[in-house]
Write an enzyme that holds these catalytic residues in place. Structure first.
Site, PDB file in Angstrom:
ATOM      1  N   ASP A  85     -10.856  -0.929 -15.519  1.00  0.00           N
ATOM      2  CA  ASP A  85     -10.138  -2.100 -14.913  1.00  0.00           C
ATOM      3  C   ASP A  85     -10.156  -3.266 -15.531  1.00  0.00           C
ATOM      4  O   ASP A  85     -11.215  -3.713 -16.068  1.00  0.00           O
ATOM      5  CB  ASP A  85     -10.665  -2.204 -13.558  1.00  0.00           C
ATOM      6  CG  ASP A  85      -9.788  -2.989 -12.643  1.00  0.00           C
ATOM      7  OD1 ASP A  85      -8.887  -3.768 -12.874  1.00  0.00           O
ATOM      8  OD2 ASP A  85      -9.954  -3.153 -11.296  1.00  0.00           O
ATOM      9  N   ASP A  96      -3.458  -7.855 -13.953  1.00  0.00           N
ATOM     10  CA  ASP A  96      -4.735  -7.087 -13.477  1.00  0.00           C
ATOM     11  C   ASP A  96      -4.184  -5.463 -13.372  1.00  0.00           C
ATOM     12  O   ASP A  96      -3.365  -5.355 -12.610  1.00  0.00           O
ATOM     13  CB  ASP A  96      -5.092  -7.537 -12.272  1.00  0.00           C
ATOM     14  CG  ASP A  96      -6.330  -6.757 -11.724  1.00  0.00           C
ATOM     15  OD1 ASP A  96      -6.854  -5.986 -12.108  1.00  0.00           O
ATOM     16  OD2 ASP A  96      -6.892  -7.287 -10.685  1.00  0.00           O
ATOM     17  N   HIS A 156      -4.322  -7.551  -4.110  1.00  0.00           N
ATOM     18  CA  HIS A 156      -4.616  -9.049  -3.855  1.00  0.00           C
ATOM     19  C   HIS A 156      -3.476 -10.003  -4.339  1.00  0.00           C
ATOM     20  O   HIS A 156      -3.225  -9.487  -5.362  1.00  0.00           O
ATOM     21  CB  HIS A 156      -6.269  -9.296  -4.176  1.00  0.00           C
ATOM     22  CG  HIS A 156      -6.403  -9.042  -5.634  1.00  0.00           C
ATOM     23  ND1 HIS A 156      -6.416  -9.732  -6.877  1.00  0.00           N
ATOM     24  CD2 HIS A 156      -7.160  -7.877  -6.079  1.00  0.00           C
ATOM     25  CE1 HIS A 156      -6.676  -8.863  -7.807  1.00  0.00           C
ATOM     26  NE2 HIS A 156      -6.942  -7.634  -7.290  1.00  0.00           N
ATOM     27  N   HIS A 164      -8.224 -13.670  -6.597  1.00  0.00           N
ATOM     28  CA  HIS A 164      -7.920 -13.336  -5.288  1.00  0.00           C
ATOM     29  C   HIS A 164      -7.319 -14.573  -4.775  1.00  0.00           C
ATOM     30  O   HIS A 164      -8.120 -15.319  -4.074  1.00  0.00           O
ATOM     31  CB  HIS A 164      -9.035 -12.935  -4.768  1.00  0.00           C
ATOM     32  CG  HIS A 164      -9.473 -11.597  -5.078  1.00  0.00           C
ATOM     33  ND1 HIS A 164      -9.509 -10.501  -4.532  1.00  0.00           N
ATOM     34  CD2 HIS A 164     -10.253 -11.408  -6.532  1.00  0.00           C
ATOM     35  CE1 HIS A 164      -9.849  -9.302  -5.181  1.00  0.00           C
ATOM     36  NE2 HIS A 164     -10.496  -9.914  -6.404  1.00  0.00           N
ATOM     37  N   GLU A 189      -3.824  -1.751  -5.824  1.00  0.00           N
ATOM     38  CA  GLU A 189      -4.644  -1.075  -6.336  1.00  0.00           C
ATOM     39  C   GLU A 189      -5.546  -0.081  -5.298  1.00  0.00           C
ATOM     40  O   GLU A 189      -6.295  -0.281  -4.772  1.00  0.00           O
ATOM     41  CB  GLU A 189      -5.989  -1.847  -7.123  1.00  0.00           C
ATOM     42  CG  GLU A 189      -6.426  -2.865  -6.124  1.00  0.00           C
ATOM     43  CD  GLU A 189      -7.834  -3.574  -7.046  1.00  0.00           C
ATOM     44  OE1 GLU A 189      -8.463  -2.808  -7.832  1.00  0.00           O
ATOM     45  OE2 GLU A 189      -7.848  -4.696  -6.640  1.00  0.00           O
ATOM     46  N   GLU A 284      -3.854   0.978 -10.684  1.00  0.00           N
ATOM     47  CA  GLU A 284      -3.430  -0.415 -10.223  1.00  0.00           C
ATOM     48  C   GLU A 284      -2.562  -1.102 -11.508  1.00  0.00           C
ATOM     49  O   GLU A 284      -2.451  -0.801 -12.610  1.00  0.00           O
ATOM     50  CB  GLU A 284      -4.689  -1.330 -10.327  1.00  0.00           C
ATOM     51  CG  GLU A 284      -4.523  -2.523 -10.324  1.00  0.00           C
ATOM     52  CD  GLU A 284      -5.799  -3.668 -10.245  1.00  0.00           C
ATOM     53  OE1 GLU A 284      -6.895  -3.170 -10.875  1.00  0.00           O
ATOM     54  OE2 GLU A 284      -5.762  -4.579  -9.843  1.00  0.00           O
TER      55      GLU A 284
HETATM   56 CO    CO Z   1      -7.895  -4.353 -11.348  1.00  0.00          CO
END
Ligand code: CO
Length: 298
Positions: A85, A96, A156, A164, A189, A284
């Protein structure tokens, strides 16, 4: 969205995607985790971007928040299910994204299911869609495949220098009261497990984030807090980065970090493990909400 901002999201997304591909090609039995992590960090830095959080490398029943420790000796092994990740930021605009690599784990279906759930969810990221509709799609895709979503890990919202934002994006249907707007940015995710569908904190803490500036009696604590808020922009960081820059011994560093956690200067992210030790896969992407949702990390 402002075209400059969009460009930064796109650049972060491209770098993130390239780093995942690079990581994917490196991860093999016998290769050290720290070697992969450091090479990805190098690639991010050379591309002119910054870290949005430490490279997460979480194995098997560990779902998230594990990374390379100082002098980490661990190597990938045949049979591992590896979540990689990666978070990249360009001027604070974050990408992300994550993938799962099976080293003959026999758990490939978990990842295929996560990818399927993610793919369906991404198509729904248009203005006017209520969050629970997307969450339900993720949940049903996973349950229909005979697995469980992790109920206490969520996607998020992303904001500048904020990993976040206030909006959580659950992987199961909840009563979250939010309708998607044009230009919202989310990391979706889905986590899929053959265990019971929940994670718990472990004793292992390698990742921290700045909360407030309350140094302890150790002089090092002031330097660490300065780095946490200025150099890392209040985004999550790892112990190894502090050790590299401040040359504090690992023992001392543990002591200072624990104190800073206890006095609410730092937030700790313990590694998270599936409660029944089920294997966990993750997919994700980062997406900008629009009539044609834009996946920046694809
Ligand atoms: Co991530």
């Amino acid at each position: 969205m402002d075209p400059d901002v969009l460009d930064k999201y796109k650049k972060a997304g491209r770098i993130c995607r390239d780093c995942l591909e690079f990581g994917n090609s490196m991860i093999n039995p016998g290769v050290k985790i720290i070697e992969v992590v450091e090479q990805i960090e190098d690639k991010i830095t050379k591309s002119g971007a910054g870290f949005a959080f430490p490279i997460n490398v979480s194995l098997n029943e560990t779902a998230a928040h594990d990374t390379a420790d100082i002098g980490d000796m661990r190597a990938f092994q045949d049979g591992d299910l590896v979540k990689l990740d990666i978070g990249v930021q360009v001027d604070g605009y974050i990408a992300d994204s994550a993938l799962t690599i099976s080293l003959n784990s026999g758990k490939e279906e978990l990842y295929k299911t996560a990818q399927k759930a993610l793919g369906r969810a991404l198509k729904l990221m248009r203005p006017g869609t209520p969050v629970p509709v997307v969450s339900q799609t993720i949940e049903e895709t996973i349950r229909n495949a005979g697995f469980n979503p992790i109920i206490n890990l969520t996607g998020h919202g992303l904001d500048r220098y904020r990993l976040h934002s206030r909006i959580e994006f659950p992987n199961v249907r909840t009563d979250v009261n939010y309708v998607l707007k044009e230009g919202d940015v989310f990391a979706l995710e889905p986590f899929v497990t053959d265990g019971s569908g929940k994670v718990t904190e472990t004793e292992k803490v390698l990742i921290y984030m700045f909360i407030s500036d309350r140094p302890t009696r150790f002089p090092e604590s002031r330097k660490i807090l300065e780095m946490a808020s200025d150099m890392f922009h209040g985004l999550p960081f790892t112990k190894r980065w502090i050790n590299q820059r401040l040359k504090i011994s690992p023992l001392k560093l543990n002591l200072v970090l624990r104190q800073l956690e206890q006095n609410n200067s730092l937030y700790a992210y313990p590694a998270l493990r599936e409660i029944k030790n089920g294997s966990v896969a993750q997919a994700e992407h980062t997406v900008i909400v629009g009539d044609k949702p834009r996946i920046t990390t694809a």
